[in-house]
Write an enzyme that holds these catalytic residues in place. Structure first.
Site, mmCIF file in Angstrom:
data_model
loop_
_atom_site.group_PDB
_atom_site.id
_atom_site.type_symbol
_atom_site.label_atom_id
_atom_site.label_comp_id
_atom_site.label_asym_id
_atom_site.label_seq_id
_atom_site.Cartn_x
_atom_site.Cartn_y
_atom_site.Cartn_z
ATOM 1 N N VAL A 272 0.862 -1.177 0.000
ATOM 2 C CA VAL A 272 0.000 0.000 0.000
ATOM 3 C C VAL A 272 0.896 1.224 0.000
ATOM 4 C CG1 VAL A 272 -1.816 1.272 1.210
ATOM 5 C CG2 VAL A 272 -1.784 -1.246 1.276
ATOM 6 N N CYS A 273 0.603 2.170 -0.880
ATOM 7 C CA CYS A 273 1.323 3.437 -0.921
ATOM 8 C C CYS A 273 2.825 3.178 -1.090
ATOM 9 C CB CYS A 273 0.996 4.230 0.349
ATOM 10 S SG CYS A 273 1.405 5.976 0.295
ATOM 11 N N THR A 274 3.652 3.817 -0.262
ATOM 12 C CA THR A 274 5.103 3.707 -0.425
ATOM 13 C C THR A 274 5.674 2.425 0.158
ATOM 14 O OG1 THR A 274 5.381 5.044 1.588
ATOM 15 C CG2 THR A 274 5.469 6.200 -0.538
#
Length: 322
Positions: free
Chosen positions: A104-106
């Site tokens: 998720v995300c970074t």
């Protein structure tokens, strides 16, 4: 009952919503009969971690003691910006054992550092796509979608996109109706397909500085079925077509034609998702003129036809009007 275990990795500087968003989706699914996700969180040493918002999360245990999960989820946050040698070493050794690997995300940066994204098509938060592509040239970074599936690997854009991805995984595991039920319970949109852009047309384009151009942008958004050719839009802005096209691109970062295309596509998608209008009505209302013109755009942009898009991404509703 087959239980799918979901192990979420915790570390200092993690984004709390990257953790809790997907976990709420999987927990909601587990309340359905015949569905079971075993949720577990773990940090390197089993100790509490501090999130980017200051919230403290207490894991269930250490990564060393965690069993091999069905789904290994790696969230993002500011903690991914610096070196995490112990964590990336653990991921390098243990992540390949999971049946499904999710970021998720970074969190994608941690997977890339561990060498787990090489040769794969992935995405991450829009603000980190350039860094991911620059630092890891063997990774194929797609900056536009909200999530990307590539075999057993699934990566998502920033924060709330993790919820979209988790809903897609539940749909994959247990069907569309359960995912719809969870989405309604969480009061979120299901059915945001992975290839939906991280930003809408309005957010992707900059807002024009000059009032006449801003008013044209607003007119386009509110009137997708109108004549939105450059000549008509230039007349509305009281500029020559050539001057208008040059000024619009300079101030918004995109051409008038591309902006109109995205607005019309988004309008058509909303109608297919939320109304019972027939495909022909949707095409006219969105400015395509004919269903075939709309179909070509959907296939080119979303790799699916309008009717199939409606079937997959629309909540249960009465049949479309003909």
């Amino acid at each position: 009952m087959k239980q799918r275990t979901v192990l979420t990795v915790l570390f200092d500087g993690v984004q709390s919503l990257d953790v809790t968003g997907p976990m709420e989706v999987f927990a909601g699914a587990s309340r359905a009969r015949g569905v079971s996700y075993g949720l577990r969180t773990a940090s390197l040493d089993g100790g509490p971690v501090r999130t980017t918002s200051g919230l403290t999360l207490v894991p269930d245990g250490s990564l060393a003691d965690a069993p091999v999960p069905h789904t290994l989820l790696v969230p993002g946050g500011r903690g991914t910006r610096g070196a995490q040698p112990e964590l990336t070493a653990w991921l390098r050794e243990h992540a390949p054992r999971a049946e499904r690997l999710v970021s998720v995300c970074t969190g994608a940066l941690l997977l890339a550092e561990a060498g787990l994204l090489d040769g794969h098509r992935v995405t991450t938060h829009w603000n980190s796509c350039e860094r991911l592509a620059r630092d890891f040239p063997a990774v194929h970074v797609d900056p536009d979608p909200i999530f990307v599936r590539d075999g057993r690997l699934a990566t998502s854009a920033g924060v709330t996109a993790g919820i979209d991805l988790a809903l897609a995984l539940v749909e994959e595991d247990h069907g569309r109706e359960l995912a719809l039920t969870i989405a309604r319970h969480l009061v979120v949109f299901l059915r945001r397909p992975g290839n939906q852009a991280q930003f809408s047309a309005q957010l992707s384009a900059q807002t024009a500085q000059r009032a006449p151009l801003r008013e044209v942008q607003l007119w386009i958004d509110r009137n997708p079925a109108a004549d939105l050719g450059v000549a008509a839009l230039a007349a509305r802005a009281r500029l020559s077509p050539r001057h208008f096209a040059r000024a619009f691109r300079a101030e918004t970062g995109t051409t008038p034609g591309r902006y109109v295309e995205r607005v019309r596509l988004e309008h058509a998608r909303r109608l297919l998702e939320d109304s019972s209008d027939g495909v022909e009505q949707v095409a006219r209302a969105s400015g395509y003129g004919t269903p075939e013109a709309m179909r070509r755009t959907f296939v080119k942009t979303l790799a699916t036809a309008p009717a199939e898009y409606r079937r997959r991404f629309r909540a249960a509703a009465p049949p479309p009007r003909t």
